[in-house]
Motif scaffolding. Structure first.
Motif, PDB file in Angstrom:
ATOM      1  N   GLN A 284     -39.827 -19.188  37.582  1.00 33.28           N
ATOM      2  CA  GLN A 284     -38.765 -18.187  37.701  1.00 33.28           C
ATOM      3  C   GLN A 284     -39.246 -16.815  37.241  1.00 33.28           C
ATOM      4  N   LEU A 285     -40.015 -16.789  36.154  1.00 31.80           N
ATOM      5  CA  LEU A 285     -40.533 -15.511  35.644  1.00 31.80           C
ATOM      6  C   LEU A 285     -41.512 -14.879  36.626  1.00 31.80           C
ATOM      7  N   GLU A 551     -28.376 -14.701  27.781  1.00 27.91           N
ATOM      8  CA  GLU A 551     -28.748 -15.731  28.757  1.00 27.91           C
ATOM      9  C   GLU A 551     -29.136 -17.031  28.051  1.00 27.91           C
ATOM     10  N   ILE A 552     -29.862 -16.932  26.950  1.00 25.83           N
ATOM     11  CA  ILE A 552     -30.234 -18.133  26.183  1.00 25.83           C
ATOM     12  C   ILE A 552     -28.987 -18.865  25.707  1.00 25.83           C
ATOM     13  N   ARG A 553     -27.931 -18.104  25.397  1.00 21.52           N
ATOM     14  CA  ARG A 553     -26.690 -18.721  24.931  1.00 21.52           C
ATOM     15  C   ARG A 553     -26.054 -19.621  25.995  1.00 21.52           C
ATOM     16  N   LYS A 554     -26.460 -19.455  27.249  1.00 21.52           N
ATOM     17  CA  LYS A 554     -25.923 -20.301  28.323  1.00 21.52           C
ATOM     18  C   LYS A 554     -26.553 -21.701  28.328  1.00 21.52           C
ATOM     19  N   ALA A 555     -27.578 -21.905  27.519  1.00 22.92           N
ATOM     20  CA  ALA A 555     -28.331 -23.161  27.557  1.00 22.92           C
ATOM     21  C   ALA A 555     -27.410 -24.368  27.379  1.00 22.92           C
ATOM     22  N   ALA A 558     -26.867 -30.070  30.554  1.00 28.42           N
ATOM     23  CA  ALA A 558     -26.497 -30.322  31.949  1.00 28.42           C
ATOM     24  C   ALA A 558     -27.265 -29.394  32.887  1.00 28.42           C
ATOM     25  N   ARG A 559     -27.347 -28.116  32.520  1.00 27.75           N
ATOM     26  CA  ARG A 559     -28.081 -27.162  33.352  1.00 27.75           C
ATOM     27  C   ARG A 559     -29.569 -27.515  33.376  1.00 27.75           C
ATOM     28  N   MET A 560     -30.112 -27.929  32.236  1.00 28.74           N
ATOM     29  CA  MET A 560     -31.526 -28.290  32.169  1.00 28.74           C
ATOM     30  C   MET A 560     -31.825 -29.471  33.094  1.00 28.74           C
ATOM     31  N   LEU A 561     -30.964 -30.483  33.072  1.00 27.95           N
ATOM     32  CA  LEU A 561     -31.191 -31.653  33.914  1.00 27.95           C
ATOM     33  C   LEU A 561     -31.007 -31.322  35.388  1.00 27.95           C
ATOM     34  N   PRO A 584     -15.367 -34.142  33.484  1.00 28.76           N
ATOM     35  CA  PRO A 584     -15.645 -34.680  34.821  1.00 28.76           C
ATOM     36  C   PRO A 584     -17.007 -34.263  35.363  1.00 28.76           C
ATOM     37  N   MET A 585     -17.453 -35.037  36.335  1.00 27.84           N
ATOM     38  CA  MET A 585     -18.660 -34.679  37.074  1.00 27.84           C
ATOM     39  C   MET A 585     -18.385 -33.440  37.930  1.00 27.84           C
ATOM     40  N   VAL A 586     -19.370 -32.532  37.936  1.00 28.08           N
ATOM     41  CA  VAL A 586     -19.250 -31.330  38.770  1.00 28.08           C
ATOM     42  C   VAL A 586     -20.584 -31.110  39.473  1.00 28.08           C
ATOM     43  N   SER A 587     -20.559 -30.295  40.494  1.00 28.09           N
ATOM     44  CA  SER A 587     -21.793 -29.952  41.201  1.00 28.09           C
ATOM     45  C   SER A 587     -22.672 -29.086  40.309  1.00 28.09           C
ATOM     46  N   CYS A 588     -23.987 -29.270  40.421  1.00 29.29           N
ATOM     47  CA  CYS A 588     -24.917 -28.428  39.669  1.00 29.29           C
ATOM     48  C   CYS A 588     -24.713 -26.950  39.989  1.00 29.29           C
ATOM     49  N   LYS A 589     -24.218 -26.666  41.188  1.00 28.34           N
ATOM     50  CA  LYS A 589     -23.987 -25.275  41.591  1.00 28.34           C
ATOM     51  C   LYS A 589     -22.914 -24.623  40.728  1.00 28.34           C
ATOM     52  N   ASP A 590     -22.066 -25.429  40.100  1.00 22.29           N
ATOM     53  CA  ASP A 590     -20.954 -24.889  39.314  1.00 22.29           C
ATOM     54  C   ASP A 590     -21.292 -24.736  37.828  1.00 22.29           C
ATOM     55  N   ILE A 591     -22.523 -25.089  37.436  1.00 20.24           N
ATOM     56  CA  ILE A 591     -22.932 -24.970  36.037  1.00 20.24           C
ATOM     57  C   ILE A 591     -23.754 -23.689  35.884  1.00 20.24           C
ATOM     58  N   PRO A 592     -23.336 -22.767  35.024  1.00 19.02           N
ATOM     59  CA  PRO A 592     -24.018 -21.474  34.902  1.00 19.02           C
ATOM     60  C   PRO A 592     -25.520 -21.631  34.643  1.00 19.02           C
ATOM     61  N   ALA A 593     -26.299 -20.855  35.370  1.00 13.84           N
ATOM     62  CA  ALA A 593     -27.762 -20.872  35.234  1.00 13.84           C
ATOM     63  C   ALA A 593     -28.224 -19.598  34.539  1.00 13.84           C
ATOM     64  N   ILE A 594     -29.389 -19.667  33.920  1.00 13.00           N
ATOM     65  CA  ILE A 594     -29.970 -18.484  33.286  1.00 13.00           C
ATOM     66  C   ILE A 594     -30.404 -17.500  34.365  1.00 13.00           C
TER      67      ILE A 594
END
Length: 601
Positions: A284-285, A551-555, A558-561, A584-594
C-alpha cells in the motif's frame, strides 16, 4: 540484485560493528576489554552480553531493542533482566540451590500435578462470547515479550529427567504423578519430564549464590519481534519493495520458516498474520510513494505494523478481557483520539517476573481442538492443536489455511469459568514430542523455583486487603474452592500465586480474575511508560502525525483478517467475539480500512 543489496547491508553492518561496545546484559553497564576477555574465555559472551552500536537519539526503534532508553542502552534488548513486584522468598535463601518455598510449617508443598487436578476436571466446554482468535493473538503477544528456551531444554536436551540418569542432573525437575491420579493411575505414568527454568545463573552470567532470575530471548517491548527478529536478520527480507520473504504454497503466502524456526502452531498463526500484514502495508505504501526506497518502505511498514498490533492489543483485545472502563481508569488506554505523552526515562523497558506467571492463567481458555470452517460457516473438520508443534507445514496443505482463518472468528475459546480444562492441554501438551505433558502443572511447578510470595501478598499489593485466614477469602473465592484450598494448603499464606488466580472469581463484566487484571495492568503501564518509541507519542523519532495516528486508531482485527486472511469476505465487526445478533457478520467492504495516502510524502 538481491545479493548485491545483501552485501551492501552486510558491509554496513560490519562498519557499525567496529564502533560497537559490549554491555553486561544483566547490569546494563559498559564492559572493559578485560571483562569481554573473561566472558569469552568461559564461553558466556553470547548469553551474558549485548554488543551495541552507538545510540542516536533521533533514530527510530531498532530491531534489536537497544537504545530505547538512552541511559541504559542494553535494556530493551534480549536478555534484559526482569524486575520483581514483590521480593523473593525461599525455603533456604542462603543456599546455592534455592529450593522452592515450603509450607509455613516447613513441609514440602503438594505435588504440582495434584494441585492442578484438584482444581480442574478435564473436558471441553465452549465459551459463549470469546472467539478462538483471542487465544491465538494473546499467545502471540505473550511470546513477543517472554520467549524462553525452557521447553527446548526438556524436549530436546534433557529428555531423561524421569529416568535414573536424571537424578544426577541438577537441571532436572520432573513432575511426579500421584498413584491416585485420575488419568495416570490407568496409564502407569508416574513422572512427567521437566527441567528447572533457565536463568542468568544457569547461563553463567551471575554466581549461583545469587537469587535465580529468568533469562529470556525476547525483547521486553511489544515490537513484533517474532516477525522481525531480535537482531537485524537480512535473511528475513527480500530487499525489494520493503517486504519480508515469503514462500508461495497453493497460491498462498507463508513466512519462510527457515528464518523463524518451528514454533507452536497456535503462535505461528500470529506470525503468519503479522508477517503478511507487513507485506500488505508495504504494498500500500509503495502504491502511494512509488519513489520510496526499499529501506523507506520496510521501516515505515514495520512502524505501522507495530503500532497496529499495539492498537489491537491495548484497545480491542485486552479491554474485552479486563473491561474498557478498567483500562481507562488504570491509564493504560485513553478515551480521546489524539496523542499522549507517556514516556518516563527513569523507567527501564523491562518485564516483571510475575507477568509471565500471570499470563499462564490464560491456559484455562485454550481449546485443544483446532476447528476449521468453510466460508459459509459450516464446520469442515478438527485437528489437535498440540500436534501442530513442529508441524507448521500442516497449514500449507490444501485449503487448510483458509479453514483455520475462518476458525479464528467462528470457533469459541474454552470456557474459563467452569473449572474444566481441555484434556489435550493438560495431558498431551507437546503432542507427538512427549508421551504426556501437563502444561498447567508445568506452569505451577516451574514458578516455584523463583520464590514468588504467596497469593495473599499479591492480593494485598493490589487491593490493600490483608488476608490472614481462609475465611477472609469468602467473596473472593467460591466456597467450594475454599474447601479445596484447605485440603491442599495448611495455611492461607501457603497458597501460590498461580493457584490463587486459578480459583479467584472473575470480576463482573470481565473474563479474568481481579488480581490477574491488577498485575497485568501494572505491567502494561510500565511497558507503555518505559517505551521511548510508543506509537501514541508525538515527541519521538519518526512520530506519526495527527492524521496518521487517526488512521492507526481504526485498527481492528476484523479489518486485518479481511486484508490478509485467505478467503475472508464477510466477518463480524468485533472479531474477537463470536458472531451474534449484536455482533453480526458484515461484508469486508463495510469495515473501515486504513487510508495509506496519509503517508504520502
Amino acid at each position: 540484485m538481491e545479493r548485491v543489496v545483501f552485501l551492501l547491508v552486510l558491509a554496513s553492518a560490519c562498519s557499525v560493528l567496529a564502533q560497537s561496545t559490549y554491555y553486561s546484559s544483566y547490569y546494563g553497564l559498559k564492559l572493559t576489554q578485560a571483562d569481554v576477555d573473561q566472558y569469552t574465555s568461559n564461553g558466556t559472551l553470547a548469553n551474558c552480553t549485548n554488543l551495541i552500536a552507538p545510540c542516536d537519539p533521533n533514530e527510530p526503534r531498532r530491531i534489536d531493542g537497544t537504545c530505547n532508553n538512552l541511559n541504559f542502552p542494553s535494556y530493551g534488548a534480549t536478555r534484559t533482566p526482569y524486575y520483581r513486584i514483590l521480593p523473593a522468598t525461599y525455603y533456604k535463601p542462603s543456599s546455592t540451590v534455592f529450593d522452592p518455598q515450603r509450607t509455613k510449617s516447613g513441609k514440602e508443598p503438594q505435588l504440582a500435578r495434584k494441585v492442578r487436578t484438584s482444581f480442574f476436571a478435564e473436558g471441553r466446554v465452549d465459551d459463549e462470547v470469546l472467539a478462538s482468535g483471542t487465544t491465538h493473538f494473546l499467545v502471540f503477544f505473550a511470546t513477543d515479550i517472554t520467549n524462553t528456551r525452557d521447553t527446548t531444554n526438556y524436549v530436546s536436551w534433557r529428555t531423561y529427567c524421569c529416568k535414573p540418569e536424571g537424578a544426577a542432573d541438577t537441571a532436572c525437575a520432573p513432575n511426579l504423578v500421584p498413584e491416585t491420579d485420575y488419568v495416570h493411575r490407568f496409564s502407569g505414568i508416574r513422572c512427567l519430564n521437566m527441567t528447572r527454568p533457565l536463568t542468568f545463573q544457569t547461563s553463567g552470567c551471575l554466581p549461583p549464590t545469587t537469587t535465580p532470575l529468568r533469562i529470556v530471548d525476547a525483547t521486553p517491548t511489544h515490537d513484533l519481534s517474532p516477525v522481525y527478529g531480535n537482531v537485524a536478520e537480512p535473511a528475513r527480507r527480500t530487499f525489494s519493495g520493503g517486504k519480508l520473504k515469503t514462500v508461495e504454497v497453493n497460491n498462498r503466502s507463508f513466512p519462510d520458516t527457515s528464518s523463524i524456526g518451528l514454533l507452536l502452531g497456535i503462535n505461528f498463526f500470529g506470525i503468519i498474520f503479522f508477517w503478511r500484514h507487513h507485506n500488505f502495508i508495504a504494498t500500500q505504501l509503495a502504491a502511494v510513494n512509488p519513489t520510496w526506497t526499499d529501506e523507506q518502505l520496510f521501516a515505515t511498514a514495520r512502524e505501522i505494523n507495530i503500532a497496529y498490533g499495539n492498537q489491537l492489543l491495548h484497545y480491542e483485545l485486552l479491554p474485552l478481557f479486563m473491561g474498557h472502563d478498567y483500562m481507562v481508569k488504570r491509564g493504560i488506554i485513553q478515551t480521546g483520539a489524539g496523542f499522549r505523552e507517556t514516556y518516563k526515562e527513569t523507567l527501564k523497558p523491562q518485564i516483571s517476573l510475575e507477568y509471565p506467571v500471570v499470563l499462564r492463567w490464560l491456559h484455562t481458555l485454550q481449546d485443544g481442538d483446532l476447528r476449521m470452517y468453510y466460508t459459509n460457516g459450516t464446520l469442515h473438520s478438527t485437528f489437535p492443536v498440540v500436534d501442530l508443534t513442529s508441524n507448521t507445514d500442516f497449514l500449507k496443505e490444501g485449503d487448510n489455511m483458509d479453514y483455520v482463518t475462518q476458525g479464528c472468528f467462528r470457533q469459541p475459546t474454552a470456557n474459563s469459568k467452569d473449572y474444566i480444562v481441555d484434556p489435550d492441554i493438560v495431558e498431551r501438551g507437546l503432542g507427538r514430542l512427549q508421551q504426556s505433558n501437563d502444561i498447567m502443572t508445568n506452569d505451577l511447578a516451574k514458578n516455584r523455583y523463583f520464590g514468588f510470595q504467596s497469593y495473599i501478598h499479591y492480593r494485598e499489593h493490589c487491593f490493600k486487603q490483608k488476608i490472614t485466614t481462609f475465611d477472609d477469602l469468602i467473596g473472593i473465592v467460591d466456597t467450594v474452592r475454599i474447601t479445596q484450598l484447605k485440603a491442599l494448603y495448611e495455611d492461607v499464606a501457603d497458597i501460590e500465586l498461580l493457584a490463587g488466580l486459578w480459583v479467584e472469581k472473575q470480576a463482573a463484566g470481565t473474563h479474568v480474575p481481579p488480581t490477574f487484571a491488577c498485575l497485568v495492568g501494572d505491567q502494561l503501564k510500565h511497558s507503555i511508560h518505559s517505551d521511548r518509541h510508543w506509537y501514541e507519542r508525538q515527541n519521538r523519532p519518526n512520530a506519526f502525525n495527527a492524521a496518521q495516528l487517526a488512521e492507526i486508531r481504526k485498527a481492528k482485527v476484523a479489518r486485518m483478517l479481511c486484508d490478509i486472511g485467505d478467503a475472508v469476505t464477510v466477518i463480524q465487526g468485533r472479531a474477537f467475539e463470536l458472531p451474534s445478533i449484536d455482533n453480526p457478520m458484515v461484508s469486508c467492504k463495510d469495515i473501515p480500512a486504513i487510508d495509506f495516502t496519509k503517508w504520502k510524502a
